[in-house]
Design a protein around this motif. Structure first.
Motif, short mmCIF file in Angstrom:
data_model
loop_
_atom_site.label_atom_id
_atom_site.label_comp_id
_atom_site.label_asym_id
_atom_site.label_seq_id
_atom_site.Cartn_x
_atom_site.Cartn_y
_atom_site.Cartn_z
N ARG A 271 0.82 -1.42 -0.03
CA ARG A 271 0.04 -0.08 0.08
C ARG A 271 0.90 1.27 -0.01
N LEU A 272 1.95 1.26 0.72
CA LEU A 272 2.85 2.30 0.69
C LEU A 272 3.42 2.69 -0.58
N ARG A 273 3.89 1.68 -1.26
CA ARG A 273 4.54 1.84 -2.64
C ARG A 273 3.38 2.43 -3.61
N TRP A 274 2.28 1.86 -3.31
CA TRP A 274 1.12 2.40 -4.27
C TRP A 274 0.76 3.87 -4.06
N ALA A 275 0.85 4.09 -2.57
CA ALA A 275 0.19 5.55 -2.45
C ALA A 275 1.49 6.48 -2.56
N GLY A 276 2.63 5.92 -2.18
CA GLY A 276 3.70 6.82 -2.48
C GLY A 276 4.09 6.93 -4.15
N GLY A 277 3.88 6.50 -4.89
CA GLY A 277 3.90 6.79 -6.18
C GLY A 277 3.15 8.02 -6.56
N HIS A 278 1.83 8.19 -6.28
CA HIS A 278 0.89 9.13 -6.27
C HIS A 278 1.14 10.27 -5.57
N LEU A 279 1.60 10.08 -4.39
CA LEU A 279 2.05 11.29 -3.76
C LEU A 279 3.49 12.10 -3.93
N LEU B 30 -6.89 12.50 5.09
CA LEU B 30 -8.39 12.32 4.95
C LEU B 30 -8.82 11.20 4.38
N HIS B 31 -7.98 10.88 3.36
CA HIS B 31 -8.13 9.59 2.61
C HIS B 31 -7.52 8.28 3.16
N GLY B 32 -6.36 8.50 3.98
CA GLY B 32 -6.02 7.26 4.69
C GLY B 32 -6.79 7.03 5.84
N ALA B 33 -7.32 8.00 6.57
CA ALA B 33 -8.08 7.66 7.85
C ALA B 33 -9.70 7.51 7.52
N ALA B 34 -10.25 8.51 6.80
CA ALA B 34 -11.56 8.74 6.78
C ALA B 34 -11.96 8.94 4.97
N PRO B 35 -11.94 7.99 4.38
CA PRO B 35 -11.76 8.38 2.65
C PRO B 35 -13.38 8.95 2.30
N ALA C 28 2.57 11.19 7.38
CA ALA C 28 3.00 10.21 7.93
C ALA C 28 1.51 9.56 8.67
N ALA C 29 0.83 10.26 9.41
CA ALA C 29 -0.39 9.63 10.05
C ALA C 29 -1.17 9.36 8.85
N GLY C 30 -1.33 9.93 7.66
CA GLY C 30 -2.25 9.35 6.55
C GLY C 30 -1.98 8.12 6.18
N LEU C 31 -0.60 7.88 5.94
CA LEU C 31 -0.33 6.72 5.31
C LEU C 31 -0.09 5.52 6.27
N ALA C 32 0.03 6.01 7.75
CA ALA C 32 -0.19 4.90 8.94
C ALA C 32 -1.74 4.28 8.83
N ARG D 200 -2.29 2.21 5.93
CA ARG D 200 -1.95 0.79 6.21
C ARG D 200 -3.00 -0.11 7.09
N ARG D 201 -3.69 0.47 7.92
CA ARG D 201 -4.48 -0.18 8.98
C ARG D 201 -6.01 -0.48 8.42
N ARG D 202 -6.52 0.31 7.55
CA ARG D 202 -7.91 0.06 7.11
C ARG D 202 -8.06 -0.66 6.15
N ASP D 203 -9.33 -1.27 6.11
CA ASP D 203 -9.64 -1.80 4.79
C ASP D 203 -9.95 -0.83 3.50
N LEU D 204 -9.90 -1.49 2.47
CA LEU D 204 -9.95 -0.76 1.20
C LEU D 204 -11.58 -0.29 0.95
N ALA D 205 -11.65 0.77 0.37
CA ALA D 205 -13.15 1.20 0.14
C ALA D 205 -13.85 1.30 1.37
N THR D 206 -13.30 1.67 2.66
CA THR D 206 -14.22 1.82 3.86
C THR D 206 -13.89 3.12 4.37
#
Length: 535
Positions: free
Chosen positions: A392-400, A453-458, A522-526, A529-535
């Motif tokens: 997930r971090l590699r995927w998000a890191g590319g866009h970031l 916001l995307h990482g914690a509450a999409p 950093a908080a967003g990436l963390a 990593r913890r949440r399910d996708l599309a939730t």
């Protein structure tokens, strides 16, 4: 029989309209307020700056001979405060209304099809033309409220002029809403539909600017080709031309009719301009390469726009100084926005103001680039990718990386354009580049908030747009309204140094904003990593 067929094709429109309004219950009011306040915030400040007939007469005389300022704001058709309000804010309110409308229409048409929700809805009692109708009605609701607020807020300056300006701004928004509806039928992706409509809005601004720069009364054919030129030719508060509104009505009707005709001839999820097939063998070796491939078109458009705008605004520097003249109130407003100007005086203050505006607009870019993650996730393209050997971090890191690097690139190009347009020395060009790049810490804070916001509450990720919009509104109208510093400090841009012209870069605020951006990211990436996708 024909009426029955039409009724069946529109079945479920009311339910879809209520759903769209519910989904947009946060972001739509923000858009409406931003567009309306672009106009309603101006009369008081204009009255304080141009309070006497002599000052207003001098402004009209200056605009008659100053083509660079006409390219930005358009010609002035009257010397009343209402006419000056229409001149100063009408064009930009029309631009914002167009952007608001394209976002609304594409969100409730092509984005729904991409996500697969439209196919599920179509399996129920929903007619073929109901989604398009609901999207256009949602845009109509937003633009009608903008028109109502503008008309009501300016009615004291003249009922006829207020109504003409309100209807003109709302009609401009609806014209681009209908254009977005047409683009949504032609293209296969929401991103391309937004890009095409946004390109038309940019082309409309360029055509109008070119026409107005050459003629003091907006009579150029280039101005009449542009819908934004139609807006200024409504001539609110200056012998209104009501018949120009008929041009908007005809254009909206023609585009909407074409969109309906195309919608009736295609299947859900299909388009008339299918995506170009990729190569037989994949050539993307990493998640970062995929992110670059997905975002390079958008970044190219933003880069060209910032470079051209930098050249235009840089060329306006001397004209702006001439316009200010000995008007102390205008000088104070520019100095509040751009600082005292140092040895460069008012010219440096104006360049600092433009650099700040580029930073505010760059915040919109970084939000759109970061929230591409949300689009990939909601459209179910991220899950197959992450099912492979991609974290997930590699995927998000590319866009970031594209988002953060892209924001630095467009601000660099804006600075180069400012320096080239101003035609100063190499040191002056370096100062313009430094002024735009100094906006990066604040831009990165807003981008990091979008990532959090995307990482914690999409579900609440679109709130990042509201944050960027509020920052833009504070930076644009706050100095003119002399808002309290406590209110201005809500924007991260208020804590940055005013360059060029400042004695030296104030590093502590910039460093603090950079550290805040890193912490939010950093908080967003963390959280991601913890949440399910599309939730």
């Amino acid at each position: 029989m024909r009426n029955r067929v039409t009724s069946n094709q529109l079945a479920g429109t009311g339910a879809l309209l209520r759903l769209a309004l519910r989904r947009d219950r946060v972001i739509m009011p923000v858009w409406i307020l931003v567009v309306s306040m672009t106009v309603l915030s101006l009369p008081g400040s204009l009255e304080s700056v141009y309070g006497t007939p002599a000052e207003r007469a001098r402004l009209l005389a200056t605009m008659t001979t100053n083509g660079s300022l006409r390219a930005l704001y358009g010609p002035v058709f009257g010397d009343s405060i209402g006419a000056l309000t229409a001149w100063r804010g009408g064009l930009f309110a029309g631009l914002l209304a167009g952007i608001m409308s394209l976002v609304i229409v594409v969100r409730h048409t092509r984005e729904e099809e991409e996500s697969g929700r439209q196919e599920l809805l179509s399996a129920a009692m929903v007619g073929r033309r109901a989604p398009l109708t609901a999207a256009l009605l949602t845009a109509l609701t937003a633009n009608a409220l903008v028109a109502l607020l503008v008309t009501t807020g300016l009615a004291g300056r003249g009922t006829g002029g207020a109504l003409a300006l309100g209807l003109g701004i709302g009609a401009t928004g609806m014209l681009f809403a209908a254009l977005a509806a047409l683009a949504a039928q032609l293209t296969e992706s929401a991103r391309l539909a937004k890009g095409l409509t946004g390109a038309f809005i940019g082309a409309a601004f360029v055509l109008r600017a070119a026409g107005d720069a050459g003629t003091p009364d907006g009579a150029s054919a280039l101005t009449w080709i542009s819908p934004l030129g139609w807006l200024e030719h409504v001539r609110a508060f200056a012998a209104e031309r009501w018949w120009v509104l008929a041009l908007f009505a005809a254009a909206v009707t023609a585009q909407a009719a074409a969109a309906y005709a195309l919608a009736a001839r295609r299947d859900v999820g299909m388009s008339f301009l299918p995506a170009r097939p990729g190569p037989a063998q994949g050539r993307l070796g990493s998640a970062g390469a995929l992110a670059w491939r997905l975002q390079r078109g958008s970044l190219t458009g933003w880069s060209l726009g910032f470079l051209v705008a930098g050249v235009v605004f840089g060329g306006m520097t001397d004209g702006a100084t001439e316009l200010v003249g000995d008007n102390e109130k205008t000088r104070e407003i520019i100095e509040r926005m751009g600082g005292q100007g140092g040895q460069g005086g008012l010219a440096d203050a104006f360049l600092a103001t433009m650099a700040g505006m580029f930073g505010l607009v760059a915040a919109l870019y970084i939000v759109s680039a970061v929230l591409r993650l949300s689009g990939e996730e909601s459209e179910q393209r991220a899950e197959p990718l992450l099912a492979n050997a991609v974290g997930r971090l590699r995927w998000a890191g590319g866009h970031l990386a594209v988002a953060y690097g892209g924001s630095a690139l467009i601000l660099l190009l804006a600075g180069l354009g400012l320096g080239a347009g101003h035609g100063g020395s190499a040191a002056g060009a370096a100062g313009a580049v430094g002024a735009t790049l100094a906006q990066l810490p604040a831009v990165w804070v807003i981008g990091a908030l979008a990532a959090l916001l995307h990482g914690a509450a999409p579900r609440f990720a679109p709130v990042a747009w509201a944050v960027a919009g509020v920052s833009l509104a504070l930076g644009w109208v706050g100095p003119a309204l002399e808002l309290p510093q406590a209110v201005m400090d809500l924007s991260p841009f208020a804590h940055l140094p005013k360059l060029p012209g400042a004695e030296a870069l104030s590093w502590p605020p910039a460093a603090a904003l950079t550290a805040l951006a890193a912490a939010l990211l950093a908080a967003g990436l963390a959280a991601l990593r913890r949440r399910d996708l599309a939730t």
